[in-house]
Motif scaffolding. Structure first.
Motif, PDB file in Angstrom:
ATOM      1  N   ASP A 279      -7.102  -2.038  11.747  1.00 36.52           N
ATOM      2  CA  ASP A 279      -6.117  -1.015  12.203  1.00 36.52           C
ATOM      3  C   ASP A 279      -5.025  -0.690  11.352  1.00 36.52           C
ATOM      4  N   ARG A 280      -4.216  -1.748  10.905  1.00 35.54           N
ATOM      5  CA  ARG A 280      -2.992  -1.539   9.971  1.00 35.54           C
ATOM      6  C   ARG A 280      -3.812  -0.905   8.823  1.00 35.54           C
ATOM      7  N   ILE A 281      -4.917  -1.108   8.341  1.00 33.78           N
ATOM      8  CA  ILE A 281      -5.483  -0.471   6.979  1.00 33.78           C
ATOM      9  C   ILE A 281      -5.619   0.922   7.188  1.00 33.78           C
TER      10      ILE A 281
ATOM     11  N   LEU B  60       0.840  -1.246   0.051  1.00 31.54           N
ATOM     12  CA  LEU B  60       0.092  -0.040   0.191  1.00 31.54           C
ATOM     13  C   LEU B  60       0.704   1.336  -0.044  1.00 31.54           C
ATOM     14  N   ALA B  61       2.054   1.040   0.690  1.00 33.12           N
ATOM     15  CA  ALA B  61       2.944   2.401   0.736  1.00 33.12           C
ATOM     16  C   ALA B  61       3.730   2.767  -0.446  1.00 33.12           C
ATOM     17  N   ALA B  62       3.689   1.582  -1.325  1.00 34.94           N
ATOM     18  CA  ALA B  62       4.193   1.639  -2.572  1.00 34.94           C
ATOM     19  C   ALA B  62       3.385   2.347  -3.940  1.00 34.94           C
ATOM     20  N   ARG B  63       2.046   2.210  -3.364  1.00 37.53           N
ATOM     21  CA  ARG B  63       1.265   2.668  -4.439  1.00 37.53           C
ATOM     22  C   ARG B  63       0.893   4.142  -4.305  1.00 37.53           C
ATOM     23  N   ASP B  64       0.522   5.014  -5.482  1.00 33.38           N
ATOM     24  CA  ASP B  64       0.211   6.243  -5.502  1.00 33.38           C
ATOM     25  C   ASP B  64      -1.243   6.213  -5.340  1.00 33.38           C
ATOM     26  N   LEU B  65      -1.838   6.973  -4.182  1.00 38.04           N
ATOM     27  CA  LEU B  65      -3.190   6.762  -3.920  1.00 38.04           C
ATOM     28  C   LEU B  65      -3.991   8.238  -4.122  1.00 38.04           C
ATOM     29  N   SER B  66      -3.063   9.419  -4.685  1.00 38.82           N
ATOM     30  CA  SER B  66      -3.429  10.367  -4.685  1.00 38.82           C
ATOM     31  C   SER B  66      -4.843  10.580  -5.788  1.00 38.82           C
TER      32      SER B  66
ATOM     33  N   ARG C 191     -10.391   7.870  -4.964  1.00 37.46           N
ATOM     34  CA  ARG C 191     -11.468   8.271  -3.926  1.00 37.46           C
ATOM     35  C   ARG C 191     -10.919   7.519  -2.524  1.00 37.46           C
ATOM     36  N   PHE C 192     -11.545   8.110  -1.449  1.00 37.56           N
ATOM     37  CA  PHE C 192     -11.124   7.208   0.036  1.00 37.56           C
ATOM     38  C   PHE C 192     -11.681   5.694  -0.204  1.00 37.56           C
ATOM     39  N   ARG C 193     -12.805   5.694  -0.635  1.00 37.37           N
ATOM     40  CA  ARG C 193     -13.553   4.454  -0.477  1.00 37.37           C
ATOM     41  C   ARG C 193     -12.808   3.457  -1.229  1.00 37.37           C
ATOM     42  N   ASP C 194     -12.240   3.903  -2.575  1.00 34.57           N
ATOM     43  CA  ASP C 194     -11.290   3.139  -3.206  1.00 34.57           C
ATOM     44  C   ASP C 194      -9.995   2.767  -2.726  1.00 34.57           C
ATOM     45  N   GLN C 195      -9.365   3.632  -1.809  1.00 33.13           N
ATOM     46  CA  GLN C 195      -8.076   3.330  -1.169  1.00 33.13           C
ATOM     47  C   GLN C 195      -8.560   2.266  -0.152  1.00 33.13           C
ATOM     48  N   VAL C 196      -9.815   2.250   0.365  1.00 29.02           N
ATOM     49  CA  VAL C 196      -9.920   1.061   1.413  1.00 29.02           C
ATOM     50  C   VAL C 196     -10.071  -0.096   0.588  1.00 29.02           C
TER      51      VAL C 196
END
Length: 230
Positions: free
Chosen positions: A127-129, A71-77, A80-85
């Protein structure tokens, strides 16, 4: 290579995974792993006091670690937040190399004596997510977010275990529906807050709930506690 320089905990877990499909997360698998790694039983028991139960927990946390790194290696910018989850949950499952080990783990932690441990592991994943996505809530929302996501994650895992669709497409569709359901609940809550006569009541309740704080990070440098190795 000396035993002190080896990562014996990792070796034991890797060895156990060869036996879990046949013996489950059992004492038999634990003893077989000890024999495969050729390590003193006392040392193995020192690393995993509860035997296979601790191995199963370590396997789960290993998956959490892999998910956080991916997850840290992905560009999440652009998401949408629901898609990040949704992406985080999907990564957590896609990175699992041994589906049968997960199935056996679900069976183990469904037993009444191990159910609290299983719930703790699922909560830990949620919690980690949230932490990985930068959640900054410091009130009751800290708990509700994790409780809701734990429910979404656990139901998705159960669906995934029985999914035989191409590339698990049915699972990802199921996950999207569960997250959409949660988003609908949040929309209803927002509408209720705006309803005449309800806003003042909600404001008072939220003032009380705002006093609830998340637990402080556990210190590992104090005596009297123990954490299973990862």
């Amino acid at each position: 290579m000396t035993e002190t320089s080896r990562d014996i905990a990792t070796e034991l877990l890797d060895a156990a995974l060869m036996h879990v499909p046949f013996d489950g997360w059992s004492e038999t698998a634990f003893k077989a792993a000890i024999a495969d790694v050729d390590v003193a039983p006392a040392l193995a028991r020192g690393l995993f006091p509860r035997g296979a139960i601790d191995l199963a927990a370590a396997f789960h946390r290993r998956g959490d670690d892999a998910m956080v790194a991916a997850l840290a290696a992905r560009d999440l910018s652009e998401l949408r937040f629901r898609d990040q989850v949704a992406l985080a949950v999907r990564l957590r499952l896609e990175l699992i190399e041994d589906k049968e080990a997960v199935r056996r783990g679900v069976t183990l932690f469904a037993l009444p004596m191990h159910a609290p441990e299983g719930a703790k592991l699922i909560w830990g994943t949620a919690d980690r997510i949230w932490t990985g996505l930068g959640d900054g809530s410091r009130d009751i929302n800290w708990y509700t977010k994790r409780a809701t996501l734990a429910g979404v994650y656990s139901s998705t895992v159960l669906y995934w275990l029985g999914d035989d669709s191409l590339d698990n497409q049915a699972t990802w569709a199921f996950l999207d529906r569960r997250i959409d359901d949660v988003m609908q609940i949040e929309k209803v809550k927002a509408q209720v807050r705006k309803a005449p006569g309800v806003a003042r009541m909600m404001k008072g309740a939220e003032a009380v709930l705002s006093r609830i704080k998340p637990p402080k990070p556990r210190r590992d440098d104090l005596p009297g506690g123990w954490t299973a190795p990862r």
